[in-house]
Write a protein that holds these residues in place. Structure first.
Motif, PDB file in Angstrom:
ATOM      1  N   GLN A   1      38.541  24.384  66.836  1.00  8.95           N
ATOM      2  CA  GLN A   1      39.109  24.947  65.611  1.00  8.95           C
ATOM      3  C   GLN A   1      38.414  26.278  65.337  1.00  8.95           C
ATOM      4  OE1 GLN A   1      41.197  25.864  62.968  1.00  8.95           O
ATOM      5  NE2 GLN A   1      41.558  23.681  62.911  1.00  8.95           N
ATOM      6  N   PHE A   2      39.185  27.266  64.930  1.00 10.51           N
ATOM      7  CA  PHE A   2      38.585  28.540  64.584  1.00 10.51           C
ATOM      8  C   PHE A   2      37.627  28.347  63.416  1.00 10.51           C
ATOM      9  CE2 PHE A   2      42.616  30.141  66.444  1.00 10.51           C
ATOM     10  CZ  PHE A   2      42.053  30.905  67.449  1.00 10.51           C
ATOM     11  N   GLY A   3      36.511  29.012  63.463  1.00  9.40           N
ATOM     12  CA  GLY A   3      35.576  28.970  62.344  1.00  9.40           C
ATOM     13  C   GLY A   3      35.999  29.954  61.262  1.00  9.40           C
ATOM     14  N   VAL A   4      35.153  30.108  60.281  1.00 10.32           N
ATOM     15  CA  VAL A   4      35.392  31.064  59.204  1.00 10.32           C
ATOM     16  C   VAL A   4      34.297  32.114  59.287  1.00 10.32           C
ATOM     17  CG1 VAL A   4      35.478  31.397  56.715  1.00 10.32           C
ATOM     18  CG2 VAL A   4      36.484  29.354  57.723  1.00 10.32           C
ATOM     19  N   ASP A   5      34.685  33.360  59.332  1.00 11.52           N
ATOM     20  CA  ASP A   5      33.732  34.463  59.394  1.00 11.52           C
ATOM     21  C   ASP A   5      33.057  34.605  58.026  1.00 11.52           C
ATOM     22  OD1 ASP A   5      32.326  36.818  59.544  1.00 11.52           O
ATOM     23  OD2 ASP A   5      34.009  38.024  60.297  1.00 11.52           O
ATOM     24  N   ALA A   6      31.828  34.116  57.925  1.00  7.35           N
ATOM     25  CA  ALA A   6      31.124  34.107  56.634  1.00  7.35           C
ATOM     26  C   ALA A   6      30.778  35.514  56.147  1.00  7.35           C
ATOM     27  CB  ALA A   6      29.852  33.270  56.746  1.00  7.35           C
ATOM     28  N   ASP A   7      30.841  36.514  57.030  1.00 13.66           N
ATOM     29  CA  ASP A   7      30.611  37.885  56.577  1.00 13.66           C
ATOM     30  C   ASP A   7      31.837  38.438  55.839  1.00 13.66           C
ATOM     31  OD1 ASP A   7      28.034  38.031  57.605  1.00 13.66           O
ATOM     32  OD2 ASP A   7      28.733  38.704  59.572  1.00 13.66           O
ATOM     33  N   ALA A   8      33.016  37.966  56.217  1.00 15.13           N
ATOM     34  CA  ALA A   8      34.247  38.440  55.577  1.00 15.13           C
ATOM     35  C   ALA A   8      34.684  37.511  54.450  1.00 15.13           C
ATOM     36  CB  ALA A   8      35.360  38.561  56.622  1.00 15.13           C
ATOM     37  N   PHE A   9      34.655  36.212  54.716  1.00 15.17           N
ATOM     38  CA  PHE A   9      35.089  35.220  53.735  1.00 15.17           C
ATOM     39  C   PHE A   9      33.873  34.739  52.958  1.00 15.17           C
ATOM     40  CE2 PHE A   9      38.344  35.268  56.959  1.00 15.17           C
ATOM     41  CZ  PHE A   9      39.525  35.143  56.250  1.00 15.17           C
ATOM     42  N   ARG A  10      33.630  35.371  51.819  1.00 14.98           N
ATOM     43  CA  ARG A  10      32.474  35.022  50.996  1.00 14.98           C
ATOM     44  C   ARG A  10      32.802  35.315  49.541  1.00 14.98           C
ATOM     45  NH1 ARG A  10      28.901  40.068  53.130  1.00 14.98           N
ATOM     46  NH2 ARG A  10      30.141  41.658  52.130  1.00 14.98           N
ATOM     47  N   PRO A  11      32.068  34.712  48.618  1.00 17.22           N
ATOM     48  CA  PRO A  11      32.341  34.965  47.198  1.00 17.22           C
ATOM     49  C   PRO A  11      32.121  36.431  46.853  1.00 17.22           C
ATOM     50  CG  PRO A  11      30.963  33.011  47.468  1.00 17.22           C
ATOM     51  CD  PRO A  11      31.032  33.696  48.813  1.00 17.22           C
ATOM     52  N   PRO A  12      32.771  36.903  45.799  1.00 16.49           N
ATOM     53  CA  PRO A  12      32.550  38.291  45.375  1.00 16.49           C
ATOM     54  C   PRO A  12      31.133  38.463  44.866  1.00 16.49           C
ATOM     55  CG  PRO A  12      33.839  37.125  43.730  1.00 16.49           C
ATOM     56  CD  PRO A  12      33.693  36.199  44.901  1.00 16.49           C
ATOM     57  N   PRO A  13      30.647  39.690  44.838  1.00 18.24           N
ATOM     58  CA  PRO A  13      29.314  39.918  44.285  1.00 18.24           C
ATOM     59  C   PRO A  13      29.272  39.436  42.834  1.00 18.24           C
ATOM     60  CG  PRO A  13      30.141  41.896  45.345  1.00 18.24           C
ATOM     61  CD  PRO A  13      31.273  40.929  45.297  1.00 18.24           C
ATOM     62  N   ALA A  14      28.184  38.826  42.444  1.00 18.48           N
ATOM     63  CA  ALA A  14      28.040  38.340  41.060  1.00 18.48           C
ATOM     64  C   ALA A  14      27.970  39.539  40.120  1.00 18.48           C
ATOM     65  CB  ALA A  14      26.798  37.473  40.938  1.00 18.48           C
ATOM     66  N   PRO A  15      28.431  39.404  38.898  1.00 16.88           N
ATOM     67  CA  PRO A  15      29.131  38.232  38.371  1.00 16.88           C
ATOM     68  C   PRO A  15      30.605  38.243  38.760  1.00 16.88           C
ATOM     69  CG  PRO A  15      28.898  39.859  36.640  1.00 16.88           C
ATOM     70  CD  PRO A  15      28.204  40.428  37.865  1.00 16.88           C
ATOM     71  N   ASP A  16      31.154  37.061  38.975  1.00 18.86           N
ATOM     72  CA  ASP A  16      32.558  36.916  39.346  1.00 18.86           C
ATOM     73  C   ASP A  16      33.405  37.039  38.078  1.00 18.86           C
ATOM     74  OD1 ASP A  16      35.079  36.093  40.107  1.00 18.86           O
ATOM     75  OD2 ASP A  16      34.353  34.500  41.418  1.00 18.86           O
ATOM     76  N   PRO A  17      34.224  38.084  37.953  1.00 15.48           N
ATOM     77  CA  PRO A  17      34.990  38.279  36.712  1.00 15.48           C
ATOM     78  C   PRO A  17      35.962  37.138  36.420  1.00 15.48           C
ATOM     79  CG  PRO A  17      35.740  39.782  38.432  1.00 15.48           C
ATOM     80  CD  PRO A  17      34.490  39.128  38.942  1.00 15.48           C
ATOM     81  N   ARG A  18      36.320  36.368  37.440  1.00 18.26           N
ATOM     82  CA  ARG A  18      37.229  35.238  37.218  1.00 18.26           C
ATOM     83  C   ARG A  18      36.575  34.143  36.387  1.00 18.26           C
ATOM     84  NH1 ARG A  18      38.571  33.771  43.332  1.00 18.26           N
ATOM     85  NH2 ARG A  18      36.311  33.861  43.302  1.00 18.26           N
ATOM     86  N   LEU A  19      35.252  34.168  36.296  1.00 22.21           N
ATOM     87  CA  LEU A  19      34.529  33.086  35.626  1.00 22.21           C
ATOM     88  C   LEU A  19      33.951  33.507  34.284  1.00 22.21           C
ATOM     89  CD1 LEU A  19      32.737  31.717  38.799  1.00 22.21           C
ATOM     90  CD2 LEU A  19      34.863  30.919  37.761  1.00 22.21           C
ATOM     91  N   ASP A  20      34.359  34.642  33.775  1.00 17.20           N
ATOM     92  CA  ASP A  20      33.891  35.111  32.478  1.00 17.20           C
ATOM     93  C   ASP A  20      34.400  34.167  31.387  1.00 17.20           C
ATOM     94  OD1 ASP A  20      33.326  36.386  30.112  1.00 17.20           O
ATOM     95  OD2 ASP A  20      34.196  38.311  30.701  1.00 17.20           O
ATOM     96  N   PRO A  21      33.498  33.497  30.642  1.00 16.04           N
ATOM     97  CA  PRO A  21      33.944  32.548  29.621  1.00 16.04           C
ATOM     98  C   PRO A  21      34.742  33.196  28.500  1.00 16.04           C
ATOM     99  CG  PRO A  21      31.575  32.896  29.479  1.00 16.04           C
ATOM    100  CD  PRO A  21      32.043  33.587  30.718  1.00 16.04           C
ATOM    101  N   ASP A  22      34.636  34.504  28.332  1.00 17.97           N
ATOM    102  CA  ASP A  22      35.393  35.202  27.286  1.00 17.97           C
ATOM    103  C   ASP A  22      36.741  35.724  27.777  1.00 17.97           C
ATOM    104  OD1 ASP A  22      33.359  34.829  25.400  1.00 17.97           O
ATOM    105  OD2 ASP A  22      32.283  36.584  26.165  1.00 17.97           O
ATOM    106  N   ARG A  23      37.016  35.496  29.033  1.00 20.30           N
ATOM    107  CA  ARG A  23      38.273  35.977  29.611  1.00 20.30           C
ATOM    108  C   ARG A  23      39.451  35.235  28.982  1.00 20.30           C
ATOM    109  NH1 ARG A  23      40.481  34.106  35.206  1.00 20.30           N
ATOM    110  NH2 ARG A  23      42.236  35.503  35.518  1.00 20.30           N
ATOM    111  N   THR A  24      40.473  35.977  28.598  1.00 21.27           N
ATOM    112  CA  THR A  24      41.637  35.356  27.970  1.00 21.27           C
ATOM    113  C   THR A  24      42.870  35.374  28.862  1.00 21.27           C
ATOM    114  OG1 THR A  24      42.207  37.459  26.915  1.00 21.27           O
ATOM    115  CG2 THR A  24      40.835  35.911  25.645  1.00 21.27           C
ATOM    116  N   ALA A  25      42.789  36.023  30.009  1.00 24.87           N
ATOM    117  CA  ALA A  25      43.947  36.084  30.908  1.00 24.87           C
ATOM    118  C   ALA A  25      44.274  34.693  31.430  1.00 24.87           C
ATOM    119  CB  ALA A  25      43.646  37.016  32.073  1.00 24.87           C
ATOM    120  N   PRO A  26      45.571  34.394  31.607  1.00 20.60           N
ATOM    121  CA  PRO A  26      45.937  33.095  32.172  1.00 20.60           C
ATOM    122  C   PRO A  26      45.497  32.991  33.630  1.00 20.60           C
ATOM    123  CG  PRO A  26      47.870  34.507  31.964  1.00 20.60           C
ATOM    124  CD  PRO A  26      46.725  35.229  31.303  1.00 20.60           C
TER     125      PRO A  26
END
Length: 198
Positions: free
Chosen positions: A11-36
Motif C-alpha cells: 500500500q502506498f504510504g503517506v508523505d508526512a512532509d506533504a500531508f501534515r497539519p497546518p502550522p499552529a494555530p489552526d484557524p479551523r479550531l478557533d473557538p470564536d470562529r462563527t463560520a459554518p
C-alpha cells in the motif's frame, strides 16, 4: 497449495512532509470562529460512495454547512440535481480531480472529511486512502461502517451506520465543537505519524 511466483504490492504510504497539519494555530479550531463547517469529500462520484447520503444529511441537519467535493463520475449530474432539489446548490462546490500535490491543501481547507460509502453486492470500501491523507493533515474524518472504514478511522474520528443520513448529521453536529475536532484531529495525525515511523 499454490507454489507459483508471488508479487507483493505494498500500500502506498503517506508523505508526512506533504500531508501534515497546518502550522499552529489552526484557524479551523478557533473557538470564536462563527463560520459554518466545511465538509469535504474526495473520490469517485458513483452510487457506492454514498455522496447523495451526505447531501441528505446536510439538508436534514438544519445547519448551514458548506460542502467541498473533489471527484468525477457517473453520478455528477444526479448529485448536482439532488443538491438543487434539496436547496443546497449555493453551498456545494464540486470540482474535478486535483493533482495529488494539491490534496494536502484541500484537506487543510476543510473542517471534516466525510466518506459515506455503502456496501453493494459487488463492492465494499477496502481501505479509503483519503482517510489517512486527511488524518495526516489533522482533519477529522467521519465515515460509514462499510468495509474497513471503521478500522482505518479508529479513535480518530466518528463512524456511523452506513446508509443512515440522520446518524451522519448527528455525527457532524457533534463536530461543530472545535475542542472535539482538535482532539480527534491530533489523534489522527499522531496515528499516521506513528505508522509512518514504523
Amino acid at each position: 497449495g499454490y507454489r507459483g511466483a508471488l508479487w507483493i504490492l505494498p500500500q502506498f504510504g503517506v508523505d508526512a512532509d506533504a500531508f501534515r497539519p497546518p502550522p499552529a494555530p489552526d484557524p479551523r479550531l478557533d473557538p470564536d470562529r462563527t463560520a459554518p463547517l466545511t465538509l469535504g469529500y474526495a473520490g469517485r462520484l458513483v452510487p457506492a460512495k454514498g455522496v447523495d447520503l451526505l447531501l441528505h444529511a446536510v439538508a436534514g441537519s438544519g445547519r448551514s454547512w458548506r460542502m467541498a467535493l473533489v471527484g468525477e463520475g457517473v453520478e455528477e449530474d444526479a448529485l448536482r440535481g439532488l443538491a438543487a432539489d434539496l436547496g443546497l446548490t449555493g453551498r456545494l462546490h464540486l470540482r474535478p480531480w486535483l493533482p495529488s500535490t494539491d490534496m494536502p491543501g484541500f484537506y487543510r481547507d476543510i473542517d471534516v472529511l466525510v466518506l459515506p460509502s455503502r456496501t453493494t453486492a459487488s463492492w465494499k470500501e477496502q481501505f479509503g486512502r483519503v482517510l489517512i491523507e486527511a488524518m495526516a493533515c489533522g482533519t477529522v474524518c467521519v465515515g460509514a461502517d462499510s468495509g474497513e472504514i471503521g478500522e482505518v478511522i479508529g479513535e480518530a474520528g466518528i463512524v456511523f451506520p452506513e446508509g443512515d443520513a440522520a446518524a451522519l448529521a448527528e455525527a457532524l453536529c457533534r463536530l461543530e465543537d472545535p475542542v472535539l475536532r482538535a482532539s480527534l484531529g491530533e489523534t489522527g495525525s499522531g496515528q499516521i505519524l506513528n505508522i509512518n515511523a514504523d
